[in-house]
Write an enzyme that holds these catalytic residues in place. Structure first.
Site, PDB file in Angstrom:
ATOM      1  CE  LYS A  76      -4.065  -2.247   1.949  1.00 24.57           C
ATOM      2  NZ  LYS A  76      -5.199  -1.914   3.081  1.00 24.57           N
ATOM      3  CG  ASP A 112      -8.153   0.307   2.910  1.00 28.24           C
ATOM      4  OD1 ASP A 112      -8.869  -0.249   2.326  1.00 28.24           O
ATOM      5  OD2 ASP A 112      -6.897   0.003   2.816  1.00 28.24           O
TER       6      ASP A 112
END
Length: 284
Positions: A76, A112
């Site tokens: 990420k 997210d």
């Protein structure tokens, strides 16, 4: 920033998950259900991509017929320098979980953060109180960003205190040692670490500590479905949820970014439930 026009769908479209490991992922189930619901000929594949292979894998996303990819551990933050553009959220968080392909260019986004807030709203979690985030990695960055933006007072607890301090300096909140947290005042506890993943006897908070009576414990881990942290929270009379709701909401947002199709979150949740649409509370 604005993205170029979305692609028209003629041939089979492809999207991926890049992670290491990847075989455990529930994302293919959700996105295949979403393609079917939207009437798009598409395929979603989870690929194990070791860190050294990430640059080549990202280059492959520029091919025609590729919509983009989701990124999970450990990619990420590593992907940031491999992309052409970042959305404001991804740039602020410093982590990308969704890559969007348009005309040979790759844009990194982070679904997210809004996915977590949507999942917390689904379970009527307290808002604006004292929240504790466990962890300091990519998922924790999204959680801190989301909660600070939503008006929570956030404390960050991590095994490496210096990483918690760095995260707080960047995104807000305050780094804390476990023994300095006023646990009885905490109304939301978010586990954004990997503690408990595939380890039903492992907890990121051992021993468990008493929280405020209306507190919600949200464990981003969803495998196992009930973690030790959740069991201990429920034993203390608290509400506890796993990360499947967040998984579904972030997937919905990624799918919409790739395709423009606004598929209901129930389709994603139904796929996670083995194809059964979730029943409303009190339903049969």
């Amino acid at each position: 920033m604005s993205l170029p026009d979305r692609p028209s769908f003629c041939a089979v479209q492809h999207a991926f998950l890049f992670a290491d490991p990847a075989a455990h992922s529930r994302s293919p189930e959700m996105h295949r259900a979403a393609f079917a619901h939207a009437g798009i000929s598409g395929e979603y594949t989870a690929r194990r991509v070791p860190p050294a292979e990430l640059p080549a894998a990202v280059v492959g996303l520029r091919q025609p017929g590729v919509l983009g990819a989701n990124l999970s551990l450990p990619h990420k933050t590593a992907a940031l320098s491999l992309l052409d553009d970042l959305t404001p959220a991804a740039r602020a968080i410093g982590a990308v979980n969704t890559v969007i392909h348009r005309g040979g260019r790759l844009t990194g986004d982070n679904t997210d953060a809004p996915g977590l807030l949507a999942a917390l709203a689904d379970v009527d979690a307290p808002t604006g109180g004292l929240s504790v985030v466990l962890g300091a990695g990519g998922a924790a960055r999204a959680a801190v960003y989301a909660l600070v933006s939503a008006g929570h007072t956030v404390m960050i607890v991590n095994r490496t205190h210096a990483r918690a301090q760095a995260l707080a300096a960047e995104l807000g909140g305050r780094a804390a040692w476990p023994e300095t947290v006023p646990w009885s005042a905490v109304t939301l506890l978010v586990n954004a670490s990997s503690a408990g993943l595939d380890a039903p006897d492992e907890s990121p908070l051992s021993p468990f500590v008493p929280l405020e009576a209306r507190a919600v414990v949200y464990d981003m881990v969803y495998r196992p479905a009930e973690t030790r942290l959740m069991r201990e929270a429920r034993a203390a009379g608290l509400r506890a949820e796993n990360g499947l709701g967040m998984l579904a909401h972030q997937a919905r947002l990624a799918f919409r970014a790739w395709t423009g199709a606004d598929v209901p979150v129930g389709v994603f949740l139904g796929a996670l439930a083995g194809g059964r649409m979730p029943q409303p509370e009190g339903g049969a």
